[in-house]
Enzyme design. Structure first.
Site, mmCIF file in Angstrom:
data_model
loop_
_atom_site.group_PDB
_atom_site.id
_atom_site.type_symbol
_atom_site.label_atom_id
_atom_site.label_comp_id
_atom_site.label_asym_id
_atom_site.label_seq_id
_atom_site.Cartn_x
_atom_site.Cartn_y
_atom_site.Cartn_z
ATOM 1 N N SER A 117 3.127 -2.317 10.277
ATOM 2 C CA SER A 117 4.578 -2.335 10.546
ATOM 3 C C SER A 117 5.245 -3.662 10.174
ATOM 4 O O SER A 117 6.179 -4.090 10.845
ATOM 5 C CB SER A 117 4.861 -1.971 12.009
ATOM 6 N N GLU B 279 -5.647 -5.260 10.319
ATOM 7 C CA GLU B 279 -4.597 -4.278 10.607
ATOM 8 C C GLU B 279 -4.945 -3.542 11.897
ATOM 9 O O GLU B 279 -5.727 -2.584 11.878
ATOM 10 C CB GLU B 279 -4.508 -3.257 9.467
ATOM 11 N N LYS C 261 0.064 4.292 -0.229
ATOM 12 C CA LYS C 261 -0.569 5.479 0.381
ATOM 13 C C LYS C 261 -0.362 6.698 -0.530
ATOM 14 O O LYS C 261 -0.432 6.561 -1.741
ATOM 15 C CB LYS C 261 -0.042 5.676 1.804
ATOM 16 N N GLU D 159 -6.693 4.486 7.698
ATOM 17 C CA GLU D 159 -6.539 5.936 7.459
ATOM 18 C C GLU D 159 -7.804 6.534 6.841
ATOM 19 O O GLU D 159 -8.132 7.700 7.085
ATOM 20 C CB GLU D 159 -5.295 6.184 6.587
ATOM 21 N N HIS E 176 -9.671 1.148 4.798
ATOM 22 C CA HIS E 176 -8.336 1.228 5.414
ATOM 23 C C HIS E 176 -8.408 2.135 6.645
ATOM 24 O O HIS E 176 -9.177 3.096 6.673
ATOM 25 C CB HIS E 176 -7.306 1.773 4.418
ATOM 26 N N ASN F 76 0.867 -1.184 0.000
ATOM 27 C CA ASN F 76 0.000 0.000 0.000
ATOM 28 C C ASN F 76 0.904 1.235 0.000
ATOM 29 O O ASN F 76 1.521 1.546 1.013
ATOM 30 C CB ASN F 76 -0.889 -0.050 1.258
ATOM 31 N N GLY G 33 2.156 1.973 10.864
ATOM 32 C CA GLY G 33 3.109 3.070 10.772
ATOM 33 C C GLY G 33 3.771 3.426 12.095
ATOM 34 O O GLY G 33 4.399 4.471 12.217
HETATM 35 P P1 PGA Z 1 2.665 0.172 7.589
HETATM 36 O O1 PGA Z 1 1.220 0.367 6.918
HETATM 37 O O2 PGA Z 1 3.233 -1.115 7.022
HETATM 38 O O3 PGA Z 1 3.468 1.371 7.158
HETATM 39 O O4 PGA Z 1 2.460 0.074 9.051
HETATM 40 C C1 PGA Z 1 0.367 -0.729 6.715
HETATM 41 C C2 PGA Z 1 -0.942 -0.251 6.118
HETATM 42 O O5 PGA Z 1 -1.420 0.826 6.499
HETATM 43 O O6 PGA Z 1 -1.543 -0.926 5.259
#
Ligand code: PGA
Length: 251
Positions: free
Chosen positions: A212, A168, A11, A98, A96, A9, A174
């Site tokens: 992460s 997740e 983003k 976010e 997601h 992803n 993140g």
């Molecule tokens: P990250 O993001 O690996 O940077 O923690 C995962 C995601 O949001 O899909």
């Protein structure tokens, strides 16, 4: 090797010019093992460039990070399922964390988006997960179940055996903190149980873990058979590191 999905992803990173360079570097880093699938979720402006760059690679697909539920019309700034499909997307993330926590997307909206994705023949990848406060209050399964119920409230029409859930935990995205393989597996097992009882189609479910995930911890997580793959943000942005993760994470 068992089949695994490696979903990246991006983003709000990697525009179309950078995406072409990224894919050149990614593919020149070596062959993707046959049993592994790679799914890229670039920003909408880069979907077409990625679709062109992955052409001919059977086990690589591109998807949208989000879609709006209406197919077309006066919705400035949004993209629909049919528009994403036209650009080459075969999948779409829905809900997601976010989208939920930065943009205020509700459970009900994820339901409309799942329906819209299925109508546009896009395979939905529904993201679910609890916040730290919810985990500490012992509400993880209640939250995840509520998110699943709302997302599939409109039914399973058109899933054609393809339903992917990405677990997740919000506190792991993140942050550099990730769930232990056992924590992830426990939630995956509950999600699989819920799907078996509620899905009306004979769908084969894939459940990915995200939050992460990186080169260092991917192998340990994927050693857990409940994980069908990983959804990765930060560690998917470097094409060589991502290629190495896809090739070397031992399951
Ligand atoms: P990250 O993001 O690996 O940077 O923690 C995962 C995601 O949001 O899909």
């Amino acid at each position: 090797m068992r089949p695994l999905v490696f979903a990246g992803n991006w983003k709000m990173n990697i525009g179309p010019v950078e995406a072409r360079e990224y894919l050149r570097a990614f593919f020149s880093a070596g062959e993707i093992p046959r049993e592994r699938s790679v799914w890229f979720f670039p920003p909408a402006v880069s979907i077409e460039a990625v679709a062109q760059g992955i052409a001919g690679h059977r086990n690589v697909l591109v998807g949208a990070q989000d879609i709006y539920w209406e197919p077309k019309g006066a919705f400035t700034g949004a993209i629909s399922g049919p528009l994403a499909t036209q650009a080459g997307a075969r999948l779409t993330l829905i809900g997601h964390s976010e989208r939920r926590h930065v943009f205020g997307e509700t459970d009900q909206e994820t339901g409309k988006k799942i329906k819209a994705a299925l109508a546009a023949d896009l395979q939905p990848v529904l993201c679910v997960g609890e916040t730290l406060t919810q985990r500490e209050a012992g509400e993880t399964l209640a939250v995840v179940t509520r998110q699943l119920e709302a997302a599939f409230a409109g039914g399973w029409g058109g899933t054609k055996g393809r339903v992917t859930i990405a677990y997740e935990p919000v506190w792991a995205i993140g942050t550099g903190r990730n769930a232990t393989p056992k924590d992830a597996a426990d939630v995956h097992r509950s999600i699989r149980g819920w799907l078996k009882t509620h899905a009306t189609s004979a769908a084969a479910f894939l459940i990915l873990y995200g939050g992460s995930v990186n080169l260092k911890n991917a192998a340990e997580l994927l050693a857990e058979p409940e994980l069908d793959g990983v959804l990765v943000g930060g560690a998917s942005l470097d094409p060589r590191g991502w290629a190495e993760l896809v090739r070397t994470a031992v399951a």
